[in-house]
Design a protein around this motif. Structure first.
Motif, short mmCIF file in Angstrom:
data_model
loop_
_atom_site.label_atom_id
_atom_site.label_comp_id
_atom_site.label_asym_id
_atom_site.label_seq_id
_atom_site.Cartn_x
_atom_site.Cartn_y
_atom_site.Cartn_z
N ILE A 127 4.37 -10.82 10.28
CA ILE A 127 4.64 -9.39 10.19
C ILE A 127 5.83 -9.06 11.08
O ILE A 127 5.86 -9.44 12.25
CB ILE A 127 3.42 -8.57 10.62
N GLU A 134 -1.25 1.17 -4.96
CA GLU A 134 -0.88 -0.18 -4.52
C GLU A 134 -0.04 -0.81 -5.62
O GLU A 134 -0.45 -0.83 -6.78
CB GLU A 134 -2.12 -1.04 -4.28
N ASN A 181 0.82 -1.22 0.00
CA ASN A 181 0.00 0.00 0.00
C ASN A 181 0.85 1.27 0.00
O ASN A 181 1.92 1.31 0.61
CB ASN A 181 -0.91 0.02 1.24
N LYS A 187 8.01 1.47 7.42
CA LYS A 187 6.72 1.14 8.02
C LYS A 187 5.70 1.13 6.90
O LYS A 187 5.54 2.12 6.18
CB LYS A 187 6.34 2.18 9.08
N SER A 188 5.02 0.03 6.72
CA SER A 188 4.09 -0.08 5.60
C SER A 188 3.02 -1.12 5.92
O SER A 188 3.16 -1.92 6.85
CB SER A 188 4.83 -0.49 4.33
N THR A 189 1.97 -1.08 5.13
CA THR A 189 0.95 -2.12 5.21
C THR A 189 0.88 -2.83 3.87
O THR A 189 1.09 -2.21 2.82
CB THR A 189 -0.43 -1.54 5.57
N TRP A 190 0.61 -4.10 3.91
CA TRP A 190 0.52 -4.87 2.68
C TRP A 190 -0.38 -6.08 2.92
O TRP A 190 -0.66 -6.44 4.08
CB TRP A 190 1.90 -5.32 2.21
#
Length: 252
Positions: free
Chosen positions: A160, A115, A88, A147-150
Motif C-alpha cells: 500500500i 465497487e 471501493n 485516497k482510496s481503499t481496495w
C-alpha cells in the motif's frame, strides 16, 4: 506520437470500437509483449515494493495496449506486474474526450457505495516515465493520487502506498448524457448506480448516428482529422460534467 496507428481502416475501426480492450479476469505479468502468469513475478526477480502502483481503469489494463506502449521500448525490457483489484467507492465512466485513435476515453469518478474492478500496473521509474509520455502530452490528462481503499481480486498481499494510489484523470470533464455520467459496461462493478454503455453506444451518441456505415465513416474522420476530433471534444467539454474528486491531488 507515442505509438503508431495502423494504416488499415478496418484495424483502426477495431481499435476505436474495442476500447478499453480485452483484459484478463485476474492478475497477470506482462513480459516482452506477452501475458504470463502472475506467479512468475518472483521468477523474474520483480519486487512490487520497489515500484509505483498506478490505477489502470481504461486501456492501460489491457495487454494489447501495454504492448503498443512498451513492446520494443527500452523500459519494456522489464516485466510489468498487472494486478486486478476491486476499488471501493468509485466507478469508471466515459470522459468528454475523443482519443486520437477514435475512442471515447475512460474516467475514474468517486461513486460512494460502488465497487469497480480495475487494475494496478506496477511500474519502474523508467516505465512510469514512458507511461507519462503516452498520457500527459496534449493536456487531456493529469497525474496524481487519490485516497482510496481496495482489495486484491485474487487475494494477493499487495503493498500500500502511504501517499495514496496514483492515477491519470481526465482534464476535459465527464461525458454528459441527460445530466448524468455513463459507466463503461466493459468494467465490472458491484452496486453500480449509473446506466452503462458499450464503446459503440458511446461513439454513436458522440457522432450523432446509429447507422453503422455512417458511424464508421465518422470514426475514421475523427482519427484522420485533428480539427474534426478537436471540434467533437470541444463540444463535449462545453456540456461536460465536473470531474471533482474529494481526494484527488495532482502531482506536478
Amino acid at each position: 506520437m507515442p505509438w503508431e496507428l495502423p494504416r488499415d481502416q478496418s484495424a483502426r475501426l477495431r481499435i476505436a470500437k474495442g476500447y478499453p480492450f480485452e483484459a484478463p479476469k485476474s492478475s497477470y505479468l506482462f513480459v516482452d509483449g506477452k501475458v504470463e502468469p502472475f506467479s512468475d513475478t518472483e521468477k523474474y526477480g520483480v519486487s512490487l515494493s520497489k515500484r509505483k502502483a498506478v490505477i489502470a481503469h481504461g486501456s492501460n489494463r489491457a495487454p494489447e495496449q501495454l504492448k503498443r506502449k512498451f513492446f520494443r521500448h527500452i523500459s519494456g525490457q522489464d516485466p510489468i506486474p498487472v494486478t486486478a483489484i476491486w476499488l471501493n467507492d468509485h466507478d469508471v465512466v466515459y470522459s468528454a474526450h475523443v482519443a486520437r485513435y477514435g475512442s471515447i476515453a475512460a474516467e475514474l469518478i468517486y461513486s460512494p457505495g460502488t465497487e469497480v474492478q480495475v487494475f494496478l500496473t506496477w511500474l519502474t521509474e523508467a516505465q512510469l516515465e514512458r507511461m507519462h509520455a503516452t498520457e500527459l502530452p496534449g493536456g487531456s490528462y493529469s497525474y496524481g493520487h487519490i485516497k482510496s481503499t481496495w482489495v486484491s481480486a485474487d487475494r494477493l498481499d499487495l503493498p500500500i502506498d502511504s501517499i495514496g494510489t496514483a492515477v491519470y484523470r481526465s482534464s476535459t470533464g465527464i461525458l454528459n448524457y441527460n445530466n448524468n455520467p455513463v459507466a463503461i459496461s466493459a468494467l465490472p462493478a458491484r452496486n453500480r448506480l449509473l446506466a452503462d454503455w458499450s464503446q459503440e453506444q458511446a461513439l454513436s451518441y458522440v457522432h450523432g448516428t446509429s447507422d453503422l456505415k455512417n458511424l464508421d465513416q465518422a470514426i475514421l474522420r475523427s482519427i484522420d482529422s485533428n480539427s474534426y476530433r478537436n471540434q467533437l471534444t470541444d463540444k463535449l467539454k462545453e456540456q461536460s460534467l465536473d470531474v471533482f474528486h474529494p481526494t484527488y491531488a495532482i502531482v506536478e
